[in-house]
Design an enzyme around this catalytic site. Structure first.
Site, PDB file in Angstrom:
ATOM      1  N   SER A   1      77.584  81.521  55.722  1.00 39.99           N
ATOM      2  CA  SER A   1      78.108  82.798  56.245  1.00 39.99           C
ATOM      3  C   SER A   1      79.099  82.630  57.393  1.00 39.99           C
ATOM      4  O   SER A   1      79.127  83.432  58.325  1.00 39.99           O
ATOM      5  CB  SER A   1      76.960  83.724  56.663  1.00 39.99           C
TER       6      SER A   1
ATOM      7  N   HIS B   1      74.811  70.665  46.781  1.00 36.32           N
ATOM      8  CA  HIS B   1      74.812  72.035  47.318  1.00 36.32           C
ATOM      9  C   HIS B   1      73.445  72.668  47.027  1.00 36.32           C
ATOM     10  O   HIS B   1      72.850  72.424  45.986  1.00 36.32           O
ATOM     11  CB  HIS B   1      75.933  72.847  46.673  1.00 36.32           C
TER      12      HIS B   1
ATOM     13  N   GLY C   1      81.970  82.631  50.711  1.00 35.28           N
ATOM     14  CA  GLY C   1      82.521  83.977  50.529  1.00 35.28           C
ATOM     15  C   GLY C   1      83.844  84.219  51.239  1.00 35.28           C
ATOM     16  O   GLY C   1      84.785  84.758  50.650  1.00 35.28           O
TER      17      GLY C   1
ATOM     18  N   LYS D   1      82.958  78.622  44.636  1.00 36.48           N
ATOM     19  CA  LYS D   1      81.824  78.822  43.728  1.00 36.48           C
ATOM     20  C   LYS D   1      82.341  79.341  42.367  1.00 36.48           C
ATOM     21  O   LYS D   1      83.464  79.024  41.991  1.00 36.48           O
ATOM     22  CB  LYS D   1      80.785  79.757  44.357  1.00 36.48           C
TER      23      LYS D   1
ATOM     24  N   ASN E   1      84.781  76.727  49.407  1.00 34.96           N
ATOM     25  CA  ASN E   1      83.944  76.579  48.215  1.00 34.96           C
ATOM     26  C   ASN E   1      83.987  77.914  47.482  1.00 34.96           C
ATOM     27  O   ASN E   1      83.292  78.848  47.843  1.00 34.96           O
ATOM     28  CB  ASN E   1      82.504  76.220  48.638  1.00 34.96           C
TER      29      ASN E   1
ATOM     30  N   GLU F   1      72.635  75.485  46.040  1.00 33.53           N
ATOM     31  CA  GLU F   1      72.563  76.237  44.784  1.00 33.53           C
ATOM     32  C   GLU F   1      72.305  75.292  43.610  1.00 33.53           C
ATOM     33  O   GLU F   1      71.635  75.647  42.646  1.00 33.53           O
ATOM     34  CB  GLU F   1      73.846  77.061  44.590  1.00 33.53           C
TER      35      GLU F   1
ATOM     36  N   GLU G   1      74.012  72.950  55.737  1.00 32.41           N
ATOM     37  CA  GLU G   1      74.008  74.355  55.310  1.00 32.41           C
ATOM     38  C   GLU G   1      72.567  74.852  55.208  1.00 32.41           C
ATOM     39  O   GLU G   1      71.909  74.643  54.182  1.00 32.41           O
ATOM     40  CB  GLU G   1      74.672  74.493  53.933  1.00 32.41           C
TER      41      GLU G   1
ATOM     42  N   GLY H   1      75.392  82.859  52.070  1.00 31.94           N
ATOM     43  CA  GLY H   1      75.648  84.101  51.337  1.00 31.94           C
ATOM     44  C   GLY H   1      74.780  85.263  51.795  1.00 31.94           C
ATOM     45  O   GLY H   1      74.730  86.299  51.144  1.00 31.94           O
TER      46      GLY H   1
HETATM   47  P1  PGA Z   1      78.833  81.311  52.311  1.00 33.32           P
HETATM   48  O1  PGA Z   1      78.624  79.994  51.423  1.00 33.32           O
HETATM   49  O2  PGA Z   1      79.931  81.011  53.294  1.00 33.32           O
HETATM   50  O3  PGA Z   1      79.196  82.380  51.345  1.00 33.32           O
HETATM   51  O4  PGA Z   1      77.523  81.565  53.005  1.00 33.32           O
HETATM   52  C1  PGA Z   1      78.702  78.719  51.999  1.00 33.32           C
HETATM   53  C2  PGA Z   1      78.373  77.685  50.949  1.00 33.32           C
HETATM   54  O5  PGA Z   1      77.461  77.913  50.158  1.00 33.32           O
HETATM   55  O6  PGA Z   1      79.011  76.619  50.884  1.00 33.32           O
END
Ligand code: PGA
Length: 251
Positions: free
Chosen positions: A214, A97, A236, A13, A11, A99, A169, A175
């Protein structure tokens, strides 16, 4: 025992540019080992989906999107429909998601509508669910996940879940560098499977449940080793070619 093919989803983003995405896609294609057991999906920003589709042509990697409109077509300025995503070789679309839920106020009902639109276009939704830190601390994590899943199941029907992926998640792990422990991930994945079994045992056994939050090479192996974890949704760490490939190659 049912065999569930492992799934690793990048992802990206809202990251990258044409200049960084071209070499990243080419590098993934060149670097992915032919004996990698996992299905590998890359979810790019809308504007790069054409580039992604072209770059992934003839490769074993599958394209995906990070969002979709809840409307089918029409006067919805700025929106992108599921049918349009299909035109760009997307096989998967992330819906719900955290976010989107938190920063864009997407509700369970809206997410359930998007889930239906994605499936109606013949694509697979990757439905994200996850509790916030305060919810976990209050002991409400399972209730939150149950509610997030229930709206989709009641709207789309349990059979629809056989053509979908669920990503667990925990919001506090996204993140932040803080990962759920392998045990915490397993506990919630087992809970989700148990919950689905109450509706349909086959769907529960066959659906792929991936973990996100993460995930890095350094923690992925332990998490992926859990019985009910079928792969990962990688934010990330998916922007780094070598790191992402190493995560895929765990399978
Ligand atoms: P992250 O994001 O690996 O940066 O924590 C995961 C996600 O939001 O899908």
């Amino acid at each position: 025992m049912v065999h569930r093919r492992p799934l690793v989803v990048a992802n990206w983003k809202m990251n990258g540019s044409l200049a960084t995405i071209r070499p990243l896609v080419a590098g993934l294609g060149a670097g992915l080992k032919p004996d990698c057991e996992a299905e590998v999906v890359v979810c790019a920003p809308y504007v790069y989906l054409g580039e992604l589709a072209e770059g992934l042509l003839d490769l074993e990697i599958v394209g995906g999107a990070q969002n979709v409109s809840h409307e089918q077509a029409g006067a919805f300025t700025g929106e992108v429909s599921a049918e349009m995503l299909r035109d760009f070789s997307c096989a998967y679309v992330i819906v719900g998601h955290s976010e989107r839920r938190l920063l864009y106020a997407e509700t369970d009902t809206l997410i359930a509508t998007k889930f239906g639109r994605v499936q109606a276009a013949g694509l697979q939704p990757i439905l994200c669910v996850g509790e916030q830190l305060e919810e976990r601390q209050r002991g409400d994590a399972e209730a939150v996940i149950k509610q997030q899943l229930r709206t989709v199941i009641e709207t789309a029907g349990i059979a629809a879940l056989s053509q979908a992926v669920i990503a667990y998640e925990p919001v506090w792990a996204i993140g932040t560098g803080e990962t759920a422990s392998p045990q915490q991930a397993q506990e919630m994945h087992a809970f989700i499977r148990l919950l689905l079994r109450g509706y349909d045992a086959t769907v529960a056994a066959e659906i792929r449940l991936i973990y996100g939050g993460s995930v890095k090479v350094s923690n992925a192996e332990e998490i992926f080793a859990m019985a009910d974890v079928d792969g990962g949704l990688i934010g990330g760490a998916s922007l780094d070619r070598a790191e992402f490939l190493n995560i895929c190659h765990i399978f």
